[in-house]
Design an enzyme around this catalytic site. Structure first.
Site, PDB file in Angstrom:
ATOM      1  N   VAL A  58      46.554  53.215  32.563  1.00 18.61           N
ATOM      2  CA  VAL A  58      47.035  52.319  31.499  1.00 18.61           C
ATOM      3  C   VAL A  58      45.986  52.057  30.429  1.00 18.61           C
ATOM      4  CG1 VAL A  58      48.773  51.217  32.956  1.00 18.61           C
ATOM      5  CG2 VAL A  58      46.458  50.240  32.840  1.00 18.61           C
ATOM      6  N   ASN A  84      51.374  44.973  36.272  1.00 19.38           N
ATOM      7  CA  ASN A  84      50.776  44.642  37.560  1.00 19.38           C
ATOM      8  C   ASN A  84      49.487  45.406  37.847  1.00 19.38           C
ATOM      9  OD1 ASN A  84      51.024  43.682  40.544  1.00 19.38           O
ATOM     10  ND2 ASN A  84      51.026  45.916  40.713  1.00 19.38           N
ATOM     11  N   SER A 136      45.997  35.577  37.610  1.00 21.24           N
ATOM     12  CA  SER A 136      45.410  35.181  38.897  1.00 21.24           C
ATOM     13  C   SER A 136      44.957  33.743  38.756  1.00 21.24           C
ATOM     14  CB  SER A 136      44.213  36.075  39.244  1.00 21.24           C
ATOM     15  OG  SER A 136      43.484  35.528  40.336  1.00 21.24           O
ATOM     16  N   TYR A 149      36.585  40.149  36.083  1.00 18.42           N
ATOM     17  CA  TYR A 149      37.965  39.979  36.538  1.00 18.42           C
ATOM     18  C   TYR A 149      38.556  38.663  36.034  1.00 18.42           C
ATOM     19  CZ  TYR A 149      41.927  39.883  39.793  1.00 18.42           C
ATOM     20  OH  TYR A 149      43.194  39.833  40.347  1.00 18.42           O
ATOM     21  N   ALA A 150      37.795  37.567  36.164  1.00 24.58           N
ATOM     22  CA  ALA A 150      38.286  36.265  35.714  1.00 24.58           C
ATOM     23  C   ALA A 150      38.532  36.270  34.213  1.00 24.58           C
ATOM     24  CB  ALA A 150      37.293  35.169  36.094  1.00 24.58           C
ATOM     25  N   ALA A 151      37.665  36.936  33.474  1.00 31.79           N
ATOM     26  CA  ALA A 151      37.838  37.015  32.022  1.00 31.79           C
ATOM     27  C   ALA A 151      39.143  37.720  31.664  1.00 31.79           C
ATOM     28  CB  ALA A 151      36.656  37.749  31.386  1.00 31.79           C
ATOM     29  N   LYS A 153      41.840  37.968  33.514  1.00 33.32           N
ATOM     30  CA  LYS A 153      43.009  37.199  33.950  1.00 33.32           C
ATOM     31  C   LYS A 153      43.225  35.974  33.061  1.00 33.32           C
ATOM     32  CE  LYS A 153      44.145  40.113  37.027  1.00 33.32           C
ATOM     33  NZ  LYS A 153      45.324  40.976  36.776  1.00 33.32           N
ATOM     34  N   ILE A 182      46.352  36.459  48.824  1.00 33.95           N
ATOM     35  CA  ILE A 182      47.498  37.224  49.299  1.00 33.95           C
ATOM     36  C   ILE A 182      47.047  38.191  50.393  1.00 33.95           C
ATOM     37  CG2 ILE A 182      49.403  38.741  48.650  1.00 33.95           C
ATOM     38  CD1 ILE A 182      49.458  35.965  47.309  1.00 33.95           C
TER      39      ILE A 182
END
Length: 241
Positions: A58, A84, A136, A149-151, A153, A182
């Site tokens: 992607v 996703n 998230s 990752y936090a940035a 999301k 999860i």
């Protein structure tokens, strides 16, 4: 069936949360298009549900556009997009490399932009669309070792709410889901004491399942959620409250 005759593209649709969503959407009558970086998994999952499988990175706009063009040729429309696909490359701030930063941004943030921008003109033409982005809880809470990752999301939340404002008048609902802890193949390999500590942080005292997330995607993709736009739904058992 809630999605009878709908055409749904699910990125990262061949594994984990994505595969569970692909199976559920197919059972609800959707024509499911699986876009996944792993060619064999995409093809195998597509065969399992009589859908279409594409090997797509992607972060590469040409690959996304080619897939969207083929889906339009096959079905004539795209009703649902589930953004996703995502990766993690965890490291603390002082140790994070430029490669770790760039790769996570390119998939988790730029990939969402690519897929949505490529699909939206077709939804506008039909006057209908459902776009669901995977954020998230760390997009709002942060998390140790996950600057990149936090940035991404957090960015997904901002893009979701911006697109909801822009596209709602076109008949397109844009919402996000923010999963918590999860149970996946990765968490199943964790020591039991670590899993127990994770569960204790959740007010429901359990980890979520992929079906918990897939059910939320289904709700947002169906007409049951027709008056929900710009929402970020936490599916975390109460972890973020």
């Amino acid at each position: 069936m809630k999605l009878e005759g709908k055409v749904a593209i699910i990125t990262g649709g061949a594994g984990g949360l994505g595969k569970e969503t692909s199976l559920l959407f197919a059972s609800e009558g959707a024509h499911v298009v699986i876009a996944d970086y792993h060619k064999n998994l995409a093809e195998d999952t597509a065969k399992e549900i009589n859908g279409l499988g594409f090997c797509v990175d992607v972060s590469k706009r040409d690959q996304v556009d080619r897939m969207v063009s083929e889906v339009i040729q096959q079905f004539g429309k795209i009703d649902i997009l589930i953004n996703n696909a995502g990766i993690t490359m965890d490291s603390t701030l002082v140790k994070m490399t430029q490669v770790e930063w760039d790769q996570v941004i390119s998939i988790n943030q730029t990939g969402v932009f690519h897929c949505t921008q490529s699909v939206v003109p077709h939804m506008i033409k039909e006057g209908y669309g459902r776009i669901i982005n995977t954020s998230s809880i760390v997009g709002r809470m942060g998390n140790f070792g996950q600057t990149n990752y936090a940035a991404t999301k957090a960015a997904v939340i901002a893009m979701t709410q911006t697109w909801a404002k822009e596209l709602g008048r076109k008949g397109i609902n844009v919402n996000a889901v923010a999963p918590g802890f999860i149970m996946t193949s990765m968490t199943e390999k964790m020591p039991e004491n670590v899993l127990q500590r994770m569960k204790e942080k959740v007010s429901l005292q359990r980890l979520g399942t992929p079906r918990d997330i897939a059910n939320t995607y289904l709700f947002l993709a169906s007409d049951d959620s027709s008056y929900i736009n710009g929402a970020v739904i936490p599916v975390d058992g109460g972890l973020s409250i």
